[in-house]
Enzyme design. Structure first.
Site, PDB file in Angstrom:
ATOM      1  N   ALA A  65       0.870  -1.176   0.000  1.00  0.00           N
ATOM      2  CA  ALA A  65       0.000   0.000   0.000  1.00  0.00           C
ATOM      3  C   ALA A  65       0.906   1.225   0.000  1.00  0.00           C
ATOM      4  O   ALA A  65       2.076   1.145   0.404  1.00  0.00           O
ATOM      5  CB  ALA A  65      -0.894  -0.020   1.225  1.00  0.00           C
ATOM      6  N   GLY A 110       0.701  -4.961   0.892  1.00  0.00           N
ATOM      7  CA  GLY A 110      -0.521  -5.052   0.091  1.00  0.00           C
ATOM      8  C   GLY A 110      -0.297  -5.751  -1.231  1.00  0.00           C
ATOM      9  O   GLY A 110      -1.244  -6.284  -1.826  1.00  0.00           O
ATOM     10  N   GLU A 113      -0.540  -9.319  -0.430  1.00  0.00           N
ATOM     11  CA  GLU A 113      -1.967  -9.566  -0.155  1.00  0.00           C
ATOM     12  C   GLU A 113      -2.788  -9.611  -1.452  1.00  0.00           C
ATOM     13  O   GLU A 113      -3.701 -10.422  -1.585  1.00  0.00           O
ATOM     14  CB  GLU A 113      -2.500  -8.479   0.787  1.00  0.00           C
ATOM     15  CG  GLU A 113      -1.907  -8.600   2.185  1.00  0.00           C
ATOM     16  CD  GLU A 113      -2.227  -7.408   3.068  1.00  0.00           C
ATOM     17  OE1 GLU A 113      -1.892  -6.265   2.677  1.00  0.00           O
ATOM     18  OE2 GLU A 113      -2.829  -7.610   4.130  1.00  0.00           O
ATOM     19  N   GLU A 133       4.924  -5.046   7.227  1.00  0.00           N
ATOM     20  CA  GLU A 133       4.184  -3.961   7.879  1.00  0.00           C
ATOM     21  C   GLU A 133       4.695  -3.630   9.275  1.00  0.00           C
ATOM     22  O   GLU A 133       4.656  -2.469   9.698  1.00  0.00           O
ATOM     23  CB  GLU A 133       2.682  -4.305   7.966  1.00  0.00           C
ATOM     24  CG  GLU A 133       1.945  -4.218   6.642  1.00  0.00           C
ATOM     25  CD  GLU A 133       1.999  -5.489   5.814  1.00  0.00           C
ATOM     26  OE1 GLU A 133       2.784  -6.392   6.149  1.00  0.00           O
ATOM     27  OE2 GLU A 133       1.251  -5.562   4.827  1.00  0.00           O
TER      28      GLU A 133
HETATM   29  N1  COA Z   1       4.593   3.168  -0.787  1.00  0.00           N
HETATM   30  C1  COA Z   1       4.967   4.340  -1.327  1.00  0.00           C
HETATM   31  N2  COA Z   1       6.081   4.497  -2.065  1.00  0.00           N
HETATM   32  C2  COA Z   1       6.845   3.407  -2.261  1.00  0.00           C
HETATM   33  C3  COA Z   1       6.521   2.151  -1.722  1.00  0.00           C
HETATM   34  C4  COA Z   1       5.329   2.056  -0.953  1.00  0.00           C
HETATM   35  N3  COA Z   1       4.924   0.905  -0.418  1.00  0.00           N
HETATM   36  N4  COA Z   1       7.495   1.275  -2.067  1.00  0.00           N
HETATM   37  C5  COA Z   1       8.390   1.966  -2.813  1.00  0.00           C
HETATM   38  N5  COA Z   1       8.008   3.246  -2.923  1.00  0.00           N
HETATM   39  C6  COA Z   1       8.691   4.329  -3.644  1.00  0.00           C
HETATM   40  C7  COA Z   1       9.913   4.834  -2.899  1.00  0.00           C
HETATM   41  O1  COA Z   1       9.531   5.762  -1.893  1.00  0.00           O
HETATM   42  C8  COA Z   1      10.691   5.470  -4.032  1.00  0.00           C
HETATM   43  O2  COA Z   1      10.095   6.715  -4.328  1.00  0.00           O
HETATM   44  P1  COA Z   1      11.053   8.015  -4.628  1.00  0.00           P
HETATM   45  O3  COA Z   1      11.843   7.616  -5.843  1.00  0.00           O
HETATM   46  O4  COA Z   1      10.056   9.101  -4.896  1.00  0.00           O
HETATM   47  O5  COA Z   1      11.879   8.192  -3.412  1.00  0.00           O
HETATM   48  C9  COA Z   1      10.400   4.545  -5.213  1.00  0.00           C
HETATM   49  O6  COA Z   1       9.215   3.851  -4.873  1.00  0.00           O
HETATM   50  C10 COA Z   1      11.496   3.524  -5.460  1.00  0.00           C
HETATM   51  O7  COA Z   1      11.708   2.783  -4.255  1.00  0.00           O
HETATM   52  P2  COA Z   1      13.145   2.583  -3.607  1.00  0.00           P
HETATM   53  O8  COA Z   1      12.938   2.256  -2.150  1.00  0.00           O
HETATM   54  O9  COA Z   1      14.045   3.716  -3.937  1.00  0.00           O
HETATM   55  O10 COA Z   1      13.639   1.287  -4.412  1.00  0.00           O
HETATM   56  P3  COA Z   1      14.655   0.154  -3.916  1.00  0.00           P
HETATM   57  O11 COA Z   1      14.931  -0.667  -5.130  1.00  0.00           O
HETATM   58  O12 COA Z   1      15.801   0.755  -3.180  1.00  0.00           O
HETATM   59  O13 COA Z   1      13.819  -0.721  -2.859  1.00  0.00           O
HETATM   60  C11 COA Z   1      11.865  -1.884  -2.026  1.00  0.00           C
HETATM   61  C12 COA Z   1      12.693  -1.455  -3.263  1.00  0.00           C
HETATM   62  C13 COA Z   1      10.577  -2.511  -2.554  1.00  0.00           C
HETATM   63  C14 COA Z   1      12.662  -2.932  -1.207  1.00  0.00           C
HETATM   64  C15 COA Z   1      11.564  -0.659  -1.140  1.00  0.00           C
HETATM   65  O14 COA Z   1      10.987   0.338  -1.962  1.00  0.00           O
HETATM   66  C16 COA Z   1      10.620  -0.911  -0.003  1.00  0.00           C
HETATM   67  O15 COA Z   1      11.018  -1.484   1.017  1.00  0.00           O
HETATM   68  N6  COA Z   1       9.344  -0.471  -0.120  1.00  0.00           N
HETATM   69  C17 COA Z   1       8.385  -0.503   0.937  1.00  0.00           C
HETATM   70  C18 COA Z   1       7.894  -1.911   1.168  1.00  0.00           C
HETATM   71  C19 COA Z   1       6.880  -1.940   2.291  1.00  0.00           C
HETATM   72  O16 COA Z   1       7.158  -1.681   3.440  1.00  0.00           O
HETATM   73  N7  COA Z   1       5.638  -2.301   1.919  1.00  0.00           N
HETATM   74  C20 COA Z   1       4.569  -2.439   2.854  1.00  0.00           C
HETATM   75  C21 COA Z   1       3.759  -1.221   2.917  1.00  0.00           C
HETATM   76  S1  COA Z   1       2.417  -1.453   4.039  1.00  0.00           S
END
Ligand code: COA
Length: 258
Positions: A65, A110, A113, A133
């Site tokens: 999400a 999400g 999910e 989460e």
């Molecule tokens: N919500 C909002 N934005 C998200 C996102 C999320 N769940 N997951 C990634 N993004 C955004 C990042 O903020 C970043 O935006 P920016 O370029 O404007 O800063 C962009 O997507 C790229 O992500 P980034 O983290 O730079 O890529 P990465 O390759 O270094 O890492 C992940 C990839 C998926 C490991 C990492 O983005 C991550 O951990 N995301 C969150 C996962 C999470 O906690 N999900 C559960 C949410 S309830």
């Protein structure tokens, strides 16, 4: 028509791609609304016999999400957010037509999910799954505590959700979270091939299969009783006549879903 998802009819399969690759395809409210409309289309459009849900770009299926939308929520708004998500994901799970997740990268929160709400999952070799989460001070809110437990069992579900650890596609395969792992370039072809096999079967029988198997997971339903009723109702379909006639005449059946 859509801004945050893309839909494309390929044969009779609607390919729904979550389309925010610069945000790892995170599910904001607009994505959720558009996804709900696309699922309505799957239910109602007679030309659509199945659907694939996937992510745009090579890195992410859906990385959760949209965290940016969480920051200012009250308890009541949190409940409403989860309720809206549950309704949409339940509609995917209950779809009378097959909906399969083609997981092309990160399926986190999400995203995991969403994949679990689909009837089953095919993963690319680079896919990663997790419910992170607790790292954010929340818990899964789109059905993850329930569907992960159903798919992998209580102990593994608790470990994954409590640690927030990610698992690889191969680990997801051994857990029963995904059905197949294939090279990324073969993901859509493999998923489509399985769906084409299902599309050739009697559609009303397929819809009853979904209903009965889902009944096994519903504590308010006696799945055995449900199966008896649904089995019986097959006998009032033209598809049964066609299937039996085709078998006797040694030809392929031509089911009409009637
Ligand atoms: N919500 C909002 N934005 C998200 C996102 C999320 N769940 N997951 C990634 N993004 C955004 C990042 O903020 C970043 O935006 P920016 O370029 O404007 O800063 C962009 O997507 C790229 O992500 P980034 O983290 O730079 O890529 P990465 O390759 O270094 O890492 C992940 C990839 C998926 C490991 C990492 O983005 C991550 O951990 N995301 C969150 C996962 C999470 O906690 N999900 C559960 C949410 S309830």
């Amino acid at each position: 028509m859509y801004e945050t998802i893309k839909t494309e009819l390929s044969g009779n399969t609607l390919v729904i791609s979550i389309n925010r690759p610069d945000k790892m395809n995170a599910l904001n409210q607009q994505v959720m609304q558009e996804l709900a409309l696309a699922i309505d289309e799957v239910y109602t459009n007679k030309n659509i016999k199945s659907a694939i849900i996937t992510g745009t770009g090579p890195k992410a299926f859906v990385a959760g999400a949209d965290i940016a939308e969480f920051l200012s929520l009250s308890t009541e708004q949190g409940v409403e957010l989860a309720k809206r998500g549950h309704v949409i994901f339940q509609r995917i799970e209950d779809s009378p037509k097959p909906i399969v997740a083609a997981v092309n990268g990160f399926a986190l929160g999400g995203g995991c999910e969403l994949a679990m709400a689909c009837h089953f999952r095919i993963a690319a070799e680079n896919a990663k799954f997790g419910q992170p989460e607790v790292n954010l001070g929340i818990i899964p809110g789109y059905g993850g505590t329930q569907r992960l437990t159903q798919l992998v069992g209580k102990g593994k579900a608790l470990e994954l959700i409590m640690t927030g650890d990610m698992v690889t596609a191969q680990e997801a395969l051994s857990l029963g979270l995904v059905n197949h792992v294939v090279p990324a370039e073969e993901l859509i072809a493999k998923t489509t091939a399985i769906l084409q096999k299902i599309e050739a079967k009697a559609p009303l029988a397929i819809a009853r299969v979904v209903k009965c198997v889902n009944g096994a997971m519903d504590k308010d339903v006696d799945g055995f009783d449900l199966e008896i009723v649904e089995f019986g109702s097959c006998f009032s379909t033209k598809d049964l006549q066609e299937g039996a006639a085709a078998f006797i005449e040694k030809r392929a059946p031509n089911f009409k879903g009637e």
